[in-house]
Enzyme design. Structure first.
Site, PDB file in Angstrom:
ATOM      1  CG  HIS A 377      -1.970  -1.014   1.224  1.00 14.01           C
ATOM      2  ND1 HIS A 377      -3.239  -0.808   0.739  1.00 14.01           N
ATOM      3  CD2 HIS A 377      -1.929  -2.290   1.633  1.00 14.01           C
ATOM      4  CE1 HIS A 377      -3.944  -1.919   0.873  1.00 14.01           C
ATOM      5  NE2 HIS A 377      -3.165  -2.842   1.414  1.00 14.01           N
ATOM      6  CE  LYS A 569      -6.405  13.935   0.453  1.00 13.69           C
ATOM      7  NZ  LYS A 569      -6.415  12.810  -0.463  1.00 13.69           N
ATOM      8  NE  ARG A 570      -3.579   9.902  10.160  1.00 10.86           N
ATOM      9  CZ  ARG A 570      -3.182   8.959  11.002  1.00 10.86           C
ATOM     10  NH1 ARG A 570      -3.862   7.816  11.077  1.00 10.86           N
ATOM     11  NH2 ARG A 570      -2.146   9.132  11.775  1.00 10.86           N
ATOM     12  CE  LYS A 575      -2.348  10.739   3.177  1.00 18.09           C
ATOM     13  NZ  LYS A 575      -3.056   9.870   2.204  1.00 18.09           N
ATOM     14  CB  THR A 677     -10.078   4.876  -0.907  1.00 16.17           C
ATOM     15  OG1 THR A 677      -9.516   5.180   0.379  1.00 16.17           O
ATOM     16  CG2 THR A 677      -9.396   3.656  -1.472  1.00 16.17           C
ATOM     17  CE  LYS A 681     -13.992   5.938   1.339  1.00 18.04           C
ATOM     18  NZ  LYS A 681     -13.069   6.031   2.491  1.00 18.04           N
TER      19      LYS A 681
HETATM   20  C1  26W Z   1       4.268   0.725   9.808  1.00 16.01           C
HETATM   21  C2  26W Z   1       3.169   1.630  10.028  1.00 16.01           C
HETATM   22  C3  26W Z   1       2.331   1.838   8.823  1.00 16.01           C
HETATM   23  C4  26W Z   1       0.981   1.819   8.974  1.00 16.01           C
HETATM   24  C5  26W Z   1       0.180   2.026   7.876  1.00 16.01           C
HETATM   25  C6  26W Z   1       2.865   2.030   7.582  1.00 16.01           C
HETATM   26  C7  26W Z   1       2.070   2.219   6.496  1.00 16.01           C
HETATM   27  C8  26W Z   1       0.723   2.210   6.625  1.00 16.01           C
HETATM   28  C9  26W Z   1      -0.129   2.368   5.386  1.00 16.01           C
HETATM   29  C10 26W Z   1       0.718   2.641   4.216  1.00 16.01           C
HETATM   30  C11 26W Z   1      -1.164   3.393   5.522  1.00 16.01           C
HETATM   31  C12 26W Z   1      -2.196   3.478   4.460  1.00 16.01           C
HETATM   32  O1  26W Z   1      -3.321   3.591   4.835  1.00 16.01           O
HETATM   33  N1  26W Z   1      -1.885   3.490   3.135  1.00 16.01           N
HETATM   34  C13 26W Z   1      -2.909   3.841   2.140  1.00 16.01           C
HETATM   35  O2  26W Z   1      -3.562   2.671   1.681  1.00 16.01           O
HETATM   36  C14 26W Z   1      -4.687   3.031   0.899  1.00 16.01           C
HETATM   37  C15 26W Z   1      -5.423   1.763   0.555  1.00 16.01           C
HETATM   38  O3  26W Z   1      -4.704   1.015  -0.379  1.00 16.01           O
HETATM   39  C16 26W Z   1      -4.269   3.829  -0.318  1.00 16.01           C
HETATM   40  O4  26W Z   1      -5.431   4.240  -0.998  1.00 16.01           O
HETATM   41  C17 26W Z   1      -3.452   5.048   0.091  1.00 16.01           C
HETATM   42  O5  26W Z   1      -2.955   5.706  -1.054  1.00 16.01           O
HETATM   43  C18 26W Z   1      -2.317   4.622   0.994  1.00 16.01           C
HETATM   44  O6  26W Z   1      -1.612   5.755   1.492  1.00 16.01           O
END
Ligand code: 26W
Length: 836
Positions: A377, A569-570, A575, A677, A681
């Site tokens: 992701h 979003k976060r 971003k 995502t 929406k």
């Molecule tokens: C190690 C901690 C950690 C936790 C969460 C590292 C990375 C993450 C993820 C990358 C967070 C995340 O939510 N990524 C998002 O995933 C979505 C679903 O596929 C994508 O639409 C987003 O672009 C992506 O940032």
């Protein structure tokens, strides 16, 4: 008897488990509601809290889910077919009640029933707390996926953790984020069922020893461990009006009851009882980091806890059905790993198959490589998980041995493929050498899986060309793309009932389970009467959004005619919320300098949480609030421009935000947002996108056409080409508008009594090393925003574009995504459920 020991009725008697089907009519819900309200909850007319009425209604709805859940269970059991296990550290479910009513097809019946009792069902639904067991996109994707799996009648089980505290609640104090713990279980959770009888032990610590078993076979034993119990809690996941109810199984950590007292002498009694606390810490709290691995031991414990409990559970079920015969296990199971977070499962499956079930390495590895599939992701290197070998040896000694062996065998395969290429061996090794040896979890996941996918076309191709290039060269067949989606049940039918009703009236209701049907709306973009209705609905949604906002800012005035410009979003530098703020300051500056002819009123809404340890993200929130304060209180600005920070952005907030948005900001640095995502929406609800060529934006633009999308900014390859000679100072120098914006910022105009607080933020965007190149995209962003305003002035044309955005959003249903996962990776057969 210990409640967690499995109990078996000596001869299961069907009269215990059979009941006539519950009624689905108004009278049935009225009767059940009353019974639960009065008898179960003991409330009466004096109780004015919507919470208890909500509980009573939820109980009645839950009963209907329960019967279909049992029927689904029986259907799957009878079929004895393949199953998928979706392993995820996060499931960002939000609220359950109204979604359950929608999927059961009882929304209208229940509204009427409640109305007769003098209760507004919306108010009950609003009293439910969000289940916020996730950070953002990845967690919400998991929730949308399991909705689609149930709707497509696929036997998929979600496995995750039952965090006692979910994503923190965000409050704003003096413009700054302050985190409050989210004790979402404090009033109980009516949607879950504790399943003590399926409790499993999870090992930590100890050491390994080669022992000889009864048949004289050598087996590795992992002994002297500190065990923690994993107790499952099941939540029903209903499909859309199809009787399927799948399972989300979340694990809670509980101390073993024995306290290991024999290990301690009597004097250590208190210490050993205290050890219970440590064990139960494992599922206490969700880590609120969304893109930064931080290597905390507790996090590794969580990950192993999830992987081991879930795999043991699957294997226990297998053994119950097939004994110790694993010959068909691989053809009947698939584990989808949601990022690397659960990827220790690769080594754990090896351990269970070899050490517990006596398979050879070769047999166990064949099964592992045929059952594991990995979804990536993110491309951000700082988000790639690595665990120190030392830590793993201490916490999970047996797993570390297995990882070393996987790596040794893998590297000899690479060496055979590319003889003499030592640099390649070093690059590809699962163990990273250096001062601190580390396990690269993404590489473990790739080596152990038969499928590796990204989440949007650009992202998947960047994985192949960049991050995972060596692996792609070795195993091109493993790599594939699965562009994300969102569930149209929650994100259109549920959150925007007025728009949904208009769509259904116009093209029928098949769109709810086949979103490509929305294409049929396109011709209506030419129909003036239809456009008028579309506009009215958007206006109503904007008024509701204003109301929602008023809960946070009671004395606020928003102009419903203004362009509602939304970025939720976060908060993260990539971003580029900062780019958005620079543009708002530019608009403010235009008003102040009298360049406001033909002005288009705009209301900019920004919302999102910052990771508690991410200073720059927190500064960004402070900046948004400070700029908002100045702009919103300036009488010269009036209602031409407003800026608001939406506090505590979460699933239930997005359900109110997306129906009321005109413009969707998707402005990440190209090549950094894996998919996005929220963009989907917003599009589905008729917002137009202003965006870079990044993540799924590319595919959104492709679907809706360039003329209905506001594209700006450098492309991914332009960004990379520019890096070596990026010179933000000269860009600022050559752009009057930007220079004025930077002057306002640097002169302390937005922090008059807080000198210097934005210095670090300003320095970072002015640095030639700025990885996010905010300054590089300012001009193109501002010009494109001008095009947005021109377009918004032509109400009719804007409405046409809005309709076309919705009409062309069909691709972004998770039903399409999940069908692709199923056709290309899982290969499950749908199993329709008959009920009653
Ligand atoms: C190690 C901690 C950690 C936790 C969460 C590292 C990375 C993450 C993820 C990358 C967070 C995340 O939510 N990524 C998002 O995933 C979505 C679903 O596929 C994508 O639409 C987003 O672009 C992506 O940032």
């Amino acid at each position: 008897m210990m409640p967690y020991k499995r109990f078996i009725l000596s001869k299961p008697n069907s009269s215990i488990t059979e009941l006539p089907a519950l009624g689905m009519e108004k009278k049935d819900f009225i009767a059940d509601f009353k019974q639960y309200y009065i008898h179960l909850l003991g409330r009466d007319e004096d109780c004015r809290s919507p919470f208890y009425a909500g509980e009573a209604l939820s109980q009645a709805v839950r009963d209907r889910l329960m019967e279909r859940w049992k029927a689904t269970h029986k259907t799957y059991k009878k079929a004895q077919g393949k199953r998928v296990f979706y392993l995820s550290m996060e499931f960002l479910m939000g609220r359950t009640l109204s979604n359950a009513m929608l999927n059961l097809g009882v929304t209208d019946v229940i509204s009427q029933a409640m109305y007769e009792l003098g209760v507004a069902v919306e108010e009950l639904a609003e009293s439910e707390l969000d289940a916020g067991l996730g950070n953002g996109g990845l967690g919400r994707l998991a929730a949308c996926f399991i909705d689609s799996c149930a709707t497509l009648q696929l036997p998929v089980i979600g496995y995750g953790l039952r965090y006692e505290y979910g994503m923190f609640t965000q409050t704003i104090v003096n413009g700054e984020q302050v985190e409050k713990p989210d004790h979402w279980l404090r009033h109980g959770n009516i949607w879950e069922i504790e399943r003590l009888e399926y409790t499993l032990p999870i090992k930590f610590g100890g050491h390994t020893e080669l022992q000889v078993d009864e048949q004289g076979k050598q087996r590795m034993c992992w002994i002297n461990t500190h065990d923690v119990l994993a107790v499952p809690y099941d939540t029903p996941i209903p499909g859309y009006q199809n009787n399927t109810v799948n399972t989300l199984r979340l694990w809670k950590a509980v101390a073993t009851e024995e306290f290991n007292l024999d290990e301690f002498n009597a004097g250590d009694y208190v210490e050993s009882v205290a050890a219970k606390i440590t064990a139960e810490h494992i599922t206490m709290v969700l880590y609120p980091n969304d893109a930064n691995e931080n290597g905390k031991e507790l996090r590794l414990r969580q990950q192993y806890f999830l992987a081991s409990a879930s795999l043991q559970d699957v294997i226990a079920h297998w053994v119950k059905m097939h004994g110790n015969n694993f010959s068909e296990f691989a053809s009947k199971s698939c584990f989808q790993l949601n990022d690397t977070h659960p990827s220790i499962a690769v080594a754990e499956l090896m351990r269970l198959l070899m050490d517990i079930h006596g398979l050879s390495w070769v047999e166990a590895w064949a099964i592992t490589q045929q059952t594991m599939a990995y979804t990536n992701h993110t491309l951000l290197p700082e988000a790639l998980e690595r665990w120190p070998v030392k830590l793993m040896q201490r916490l999970l000694p047996r797993l570390m041995e297995i990882i070393f062996e996987i790596n040794a065998r893998f590297l000899s395969e690479v060496a055979a493929h590319c003889p003499g290429d030592n640099a390649r061996l070093r690059r590809m090794s699962i163990i990273e050498e250096g001062d601190i040896q580390q396990v690269r979890m993404a590489y473990l996941a790739i080596v152990g899986s038969f499928s590796v996918n990204g989440v949007a076309r650009l992202h998947s191709s960047l994985l192949q060309q960049g991050l995972f290039r060596d692996f792609y060269e070795l195993w091109p067949h493993k790599f594939n793309n699965k562009t994300n989606g969102v569930t149209p049940r929650r994100w259109l039918a549920g959150c925007n009932p007025e728009l949904a009703a208009l769509i259904t009236e116009t093209i029928g209701n098949h769109w709810i389970t086949d979103l490509s049907e929305l294409k049929k709306l396109a011709p209506y973009a030419e129909d003036a009467g239809f456009r008028e209705r579309w506009r009215t609905i958007k206006r109503q949604a904007k008024l509701r959004l204003i109301d929602f906002k008023k809960q946070q800012h009671p004395n606020l005035h928003l102009n419903v005619e203004a362009l509602f410009d939304v970025q939720v979003k976060r908060i993260h530098e990539y971003k580029r919320q900062t780019l958005n703020v620079l543009h708002v300051i530019h608009l403010y500056d235009r008003i102040k300098r009298g360049d406001a002819n033909n002005w288009v009123s705009r209301c900019v809404l920004i919302g999102g949480k910052a990771a508690p340890g991410y200073c720059m993200a927190k500064k960004t929130i402070k900046l948004i609030n400070n700029v908002a304060e100045v702009i919103n209180s300036d009488p010269e600005v009036g209602d031409r421009l407003a800026l608001f920070f939406l506090t505590d952005y979460r699933v239930s907030a997005m359900e109110k935000i997306c129906p009321g948005a005109d413009l969707s900001e998707q402005i990440s640095t190209a090549g950094k947002e894996a998919s996005g995502t929220g963009n989907m929406k917003l599009m589905m609800n008729g917002a137009l996108t202003i965006g870079t060529l990044d993540g799924a934006n590319i595919e959104i633009r492709e679907e809706v056409g360039d003329e209905n999308f506001f594209l700006f900014g450098l492309t991914e390859s332009e960004i990379e080409a520019r890096r070596s000679h990026y010179d933000p100072l000269s860009i600022i120098d050559q752009d009057d508008d930007l220079q004025r914006v930077m002057n306002l910022l640097e002169s302390g105009h937005f922090n008059q009594f807080e000198p210097g607080i934005f210095d670090s933020l300003i320095a970072s965007i002015k640095s030639p090393q700025d990885p996010w190149m905010t300054i590089a995209d300012f001009r193109s962003f501002a010009d494109t925003q001008k095009r947005v305003e021109d377009a918004y002035q032509d109400k009719d044309h804007w409405t046409k574009m809005s309709i076309l955005n919705c009409a062309n959003s069909g691709k972004f249903s998770t039903d399409r995504t999940i069908n692709e996962y199923n056709n290309e990776i899982w290969k499950l057969q749908p199993r329709p459920v008959q009920y009653p």
